[in-house]
Design a protein around this motif. Structure first.
Motif, mmCIF file in Angstrom:
data_model
loop_
_atom_site.group_PDB
_atom_site.id
_atom_site.type_symbol
_atom_site.label_atom_id
_atom_site.label_comp_id
_atom_site.label_asym_id
_atom_site.label_seq_id
_atom_site.Cartn_x
_atom_site.Cartn_y
_atom_site.Cartn_z
ATOM 1 N N ASN A 371 0.850 -1.193 0.000
ATOM 2 C CA ASN A 371 0.000 0.000 0.000
ATOM 3 C C ASN A 371 0.887 1.245 0.000
ATOM 4 O OD1 ASN A 371 -1.723 2.200 0.770
ATOM 5 N ND2 ASN A 371 -3.190 0.722 1.588
ATOM 6 N N SER A 372 0.989 1.882 -1.162
ATOM 7 C CA SER A 372 1.890 3.041 -1.298
ATOM 8 C C SER A 372 1.425 4.244 -0.479
ATOM 9 C CB SER A 372 2.003 3.433 -2.772
ATOM 10 O OG SER A 372 0.741 3.840 -3.286
ATOM 11 N N GLN A 373 0.127 4.376 -0.264
ATOM 12 C CA GLN A 373 -0.398 5.532 0.463
ATOM 13 C C GLN A 373 0.149 5.587 1.876
ATOM 14 O OE1 GLN A 373 -2.082 8.040 -0.798
ATOM 15 N NE2 GLN A 373 -2.187 9.079 1.183
ATOM 16 N N TRP A 374 0.276 4.434 2.513
ATOM 17 C CA TRP A 374 0.765 4.417 3.891
ATOM 18 C C TRP A 374 2.226 4.851 3.988
ATOM 19 C CZ3 TRP A 374 -1.978 -0.891 4.878
ATOM 20 C CH2 TRP A 374 -3.336 -0.650 5.068
ATOM 21 N N TYR A 375 3.020 4.504 2.962
ATOM 22 C CA TYR A 375 4.404 4.973 2.937
ATOM 23 C C TYR A 375 4.452 6.486 2.799
ATOM 24 C CZ TYR A 375 6.215 0.208 2.456
ATOM 25 O OH TYR A 375 6.562 -1.114 2.681
ATOM 26 N N LYS A 376 3.563 7.032 1.943
ATOM 27 C CA LYS A 376 3.530 8.489 1.753
ATOM 28 C C LYS A 376 3.148 9.208 3.049
ATOM 29 C CE LYS A 376 2.131 8.313 -3.120
ATOM 30 N NZ LYS A 376 1.037 8.625 -4.068
ATOM 31 N N GLU A 377 2.145 8.656 3.726
ATOM 32 C CA GLU A 377 1.694 9.305 4.962
ATOM 33 C C GLU A 377 2.751 9.198 6.065
ATOM 34 O OE1 GLU A 377 -2.156 7.885 6.069
ATOM 35 O OE2 GLU A 377 -3.094 8.496 4.177
ATOM 36 N N ARG A 378 3.427 8.051 6.128
ATOM 37 C CA ARG A 378 4.477 7.917 7.144
ATOM 38 C C ARG A 378 5.637 8.850 6.838
ATOM 39 N NH1 ARG A 378 7.411 2.258 8.714
ATOM 40 N NH2 ARG A 378 8.388 2.595 6.669
ATOM 41 N N ALA A 379 5.892 9.068 5.547
ATOM 42 C CA ALA A 379 6.963 9.991 5.162
ATOM 43 C C ALA A 379 6.688 11.392 5.717
ATOM 44 C CB ALA A 379 7.092 10.039 3.639
ATOM 45 N N LYS A 380 5.421 11.811 5.728
ATOM 46 C CA LYS A 380 5.076 13.131 6.267
ATOM 47 C C LYS A 380 5.369 13.213 7.768
ATOM 48 C CE LYS A 380 1.371 14.025 2.921
ATOM 49 N NZ LYS A 380 -0.093 14.225 2.753
ATOM 50 N N VAL A 381 5.137 12.095 8.462
ATOM 51 C CA VAL A 381 5.413 12.079 9.898
ATOM 52 C C VAL A 381 6.922 12.170 10.136
ATOM 53 C CG1 VAL A 381 5.143 10.803 12.059
ATOM 54 C CG2 VAL A 381 3.335 10.717 10.318
ATOM 55 N N TYR A 382 7.682 11.414 9.341
ATOM 56 C CA TYR A 382 9.153 11.470 9.461
ATOM 57 C C TYR A 382 9.650 12.891 9.183
ATOM 58 C CZ TYR A 382 9.938 6.407 9.906
ATOM 59 O OH TYR A 382 9.990 5.113 10.357
ATOM 60 N N GLN A 383 9.090 13.534 8.164
ATOM 61 C CA GLN A 383 9.487 14.907 7.837
ATOM 62 C C GLN A 383 9.169 15.852 8.995
ATOM 63 O OE1 GLN A 383 7.281 15.461 4.223
ATOM 64 N NE2 GLN A 383 8.946 14.742 2.902
ATOM 65 N N LYS A 384 8.040 15.603 9.650
ATOM 66 C CA LYS A 384 7.599 16.463 10.743
ATOM 67 C C LYS A 384 8.571 16.426 11.916
ATOM 68 C CE LYS A 384 3.400 17.563 13.335
ATOM 69 N NZ LYS A 384 1.967 17.268 13.514
ATOM 70 N N ILE A 385 9.207 15.253 12.133
ATOM 71 C CA ILE A 385 10.125 15.136 13.276
ATOM 72 C C ILE A 385 11.589 15.234 12.837
ATOM 73 C CG2 ILE A 385 8.505 13.830 14.664
ATOM 74 C CD1 ILE A 385 9.931 11.262 13.885
ATOM 75 N N GLY A 386 11.792 15.643 11.567
ATOM 76 C CA GLY A 386 13.137 15.908 11.079
ATOM 77 C C GLY A 386 13.935 14.688 10.652
ATOM 78 N N LYS A 387 13.296 13.567 10.405
ATOM 79 C CA LYS A 387 13.996 12.370 9.930
ATOM 80 C C LYS A 387 13.901 12.322 8.408
ATOM 81 C CE LYS A 387 13.683 9.529 14.089
ATOM 82 N NZ LYS A 387 13.408 8.185 14.636
ATOM 83 N N ALA A 388 14.751 13.128 7.768
ATOM 84 C CA ALA A 388 14.684 13.316 6.320
ATOM 85 C C ALA A 388 15.022 12.042 5.554
ATOM 86 C CB ALA A 388 15.608 14.448 5.896
ATOM 87 N N SER A 389 16.001 11.290 6.015
ATOM 88 C CA SER A 389 16.411 10.089 5.279
ATOM 89 C C SER A 389 15.309 9.034 5.296
ATOM 90 C CB SER A 389 17.699 9.516 5.871
ATOM 91 O OG SER A 389 17.519 9.192 7.246
ATOM 92 N N GLU A 390 14.663 8.857 6.463
ATOM 93 C CA GLU A 390 13.568 7.888 6.542
ATOM 94 C C GLU A 390 12.395 8.328 5.662
ATOM 95 O OE1 GLU A 390 15.300 9.023 8.996
ATOM 96 O OE2 GLU A 390 15.724 7.454 10.508
ATOM 97 N N ALA A 391 12.134 9.637 5.644
ATOM 98 C CA ALA A 391 11.048 10.154 4.806
ATOM 99 C C ALA A 391 11.356 9.910 3.341
ATOM 100 C CB ALA A 391 10.853 11.644 5.060
ATOM 101 N N ALA A 392 12.596 10.168 2.935
ATOM 102 C CA ALA A 392 12.990 9.967 1.537
ATOM 103 C C ALA A 392 12.872 8.497 1.148
ATOM 104 C CB ALA A 392 14.415 10.466 1.325
ATOM 105 N N ALA A 393 13.233 7.606 2.066
ATOM 106 C CA ALA A 393 13.150 6.173 1.777
ATOM 107 C C ALA A 393 11.704 5.738 1.552
ATOM 108 C CB ALA A 393 13.777 5.373 2.919
#
Length: 402
Positions: A371-393
């Protein structure tokens, strides 16, 4: 046509039979009151049928059965059986016992009792008509038509079009049913009941404009019918006419009467407000249901759908606290509901509870890694807490899936 109220057969010819019955103890004024109550109750507004009915009053038992039939066939079965027991005629006893069985969908057994009624009195026109209706339901159409012919010959003054129309519907022959519905309207131009009946038929037949017109007419003829307002609002919503549906749903939900149609109208109103962007009104309409579900160990399917919709409405109003409560109410009953978990994960993020949000997304992705949508939404959470590499992945992963 399983949803066409096939087991709610209307019995106005039987009322005529009742009026002429020697043991009918009701005055003409009471019968008029009862008929009006029946017409209303038949389609969604429960009215007290008569002043306290005597337990041994055949007429009252029959009218009670007729009134209850539209909204609680199981209780109607009891009253039809009682009416049969109270009538001195063996033919009538068999007839109403047979019809009671018919309402339980045991057509072969019902047919046996109706045949007994005719043996006891071959001139019982209503018994022939009910037998014809029963035969329609077991696909013995030629025999059914023969019984209707006999009924009409025995009682030329009574119309059996109502039975025949529903019989053709039961047989899946809507084109043959339609002329009989039209004839009912022609003979009863001020009866909301017959307009609703034909509106139901048109709806099942996919004739939406005709159905809408009949429901609209019915609401004018009988403003007290919850069923008429509910069906009209429902079809308006199905036609994406949500703005027009709101006043009808409001009327249906505000009328006192059968709880079922009141609740259904309220849910339609909720949906109509949502589709017209009136989220605060949508939330206000369903708030009593929302609060009531918080104290229940179980919730039904319609409440589950409502709660999940409310999560989104609360989000639109930035009421994330109640959005979380709505999602968790579903999860209390269905702890593995991915739909509810995904909504809660999004709400957790809005509440800055990123740890729980990430925990929910981890569960979702583990349950369905495609489910690609869940990866996209989790990426926003990672971005919110400053985990850029995890968000990019996560974003890369989502892109690979698309």
């Amino acid at each position: 046509m399983a949803n066409f109220k096939r087991f709610s057969i209307l019995l106005s010819p039987i009322l005529l039979f009742l009026v002429s019955s020697a043991d009918a103890k009701l005055t003409p004024a009471q019968l008029d009151q009862a008929q009006k109550a029946y017409d209303r109750a038949q389609y969604g507004t429960t009215l007290k049928l008569l002043a306290p009915a005597r337990d041994n009053d055949y007429a009252a038992a029959l009218l009670e059965a007729k009134t209850r039939e539209s909204f609680d066939s199981l209780i109607a079965v009891f009253y039809y059986d009682r009416a049969g027991q109270l009538n001195p005629s063996p033919s009538v006893k068999f007839m109403y016992h047979g019809y009671a069985i018919f309402l339980t969908r045991k057509y072969e057994s019902a047919l046996e009792q109706l045949e007994n009624a005719i043996k006891a009195d071959p001139k019982n026109a209503v018994a022939h008509a009910l037998k014809g209706l029963c035969l329609f339901y077991i696909d013995r159409v030629d025999e059914a038509l023969s019984e209707f012919k006999k009924a009409q010959q025995l009682d030329p003054k009574t119309s059996f079009d109502e039975y025949i129309a529903r019989g053709w519907v039961a047989a899946g022959e809507s084109k043959k049913a339609e002329p009989y519905f039209n004839q009912l309207i022609t003979r009863n131009p001020t009866s909301a009941r017959f307009y609703i009946m034909r509106g139901d038929f048109f709806d099942e037949a996919g004739k939406v404009p005709q159905s809408l017109a009949d429901y609209e007419t019915a609401t004018h003829l009988n403003p007290a019918s919850q069923y008429a307002h509910f069906r009209y609002a429902k079809l308006l919503c199905a036609s994406d006419k949500y703005k027009e549906a709101i006043p009808e749903a409001l009327k249906g939900s505000n009328l006192e009467g059968i709880e079922e149609f009141g609740k259904k109208s309220t849910r339609l109103l909720f949906s109509a407000y949502e589709h017209t962007g009136q989220y605060q009104k949508a939330v206000d309409v369903m708030k009593p249901v929302f609060l009531e579900t918080l104290h229940r160990a179980q919730i039904d399917g319609s409440d589950r759908i409502t709660l999940l919709q409310l999560v989104e409405d609360f989000e639109k109003l930035h009421d994330y606290k109640n959005a979380k409560i709505a999602a968790e109410t579903v999860l209390r009953v269905e702890p593995k509901s991915t739909e509810a978990i995904s909504k809660r994960a999004r709400v957790f993020a809005e509440l800055n509870d990123t740890a729980n949000s990430l925990k929910d997304y981890a569960y979702l992705i583990h349950s369905d890694p495609t489910n690609s949508q869940w990866y996209k939404e989790r990426a926003k959470v990672y971005q919110k807490i400053g985990k850029a590499s995890e968000a990019a992945a996560d974003l890369r992963k989502a892109k690979e899936m698309e």
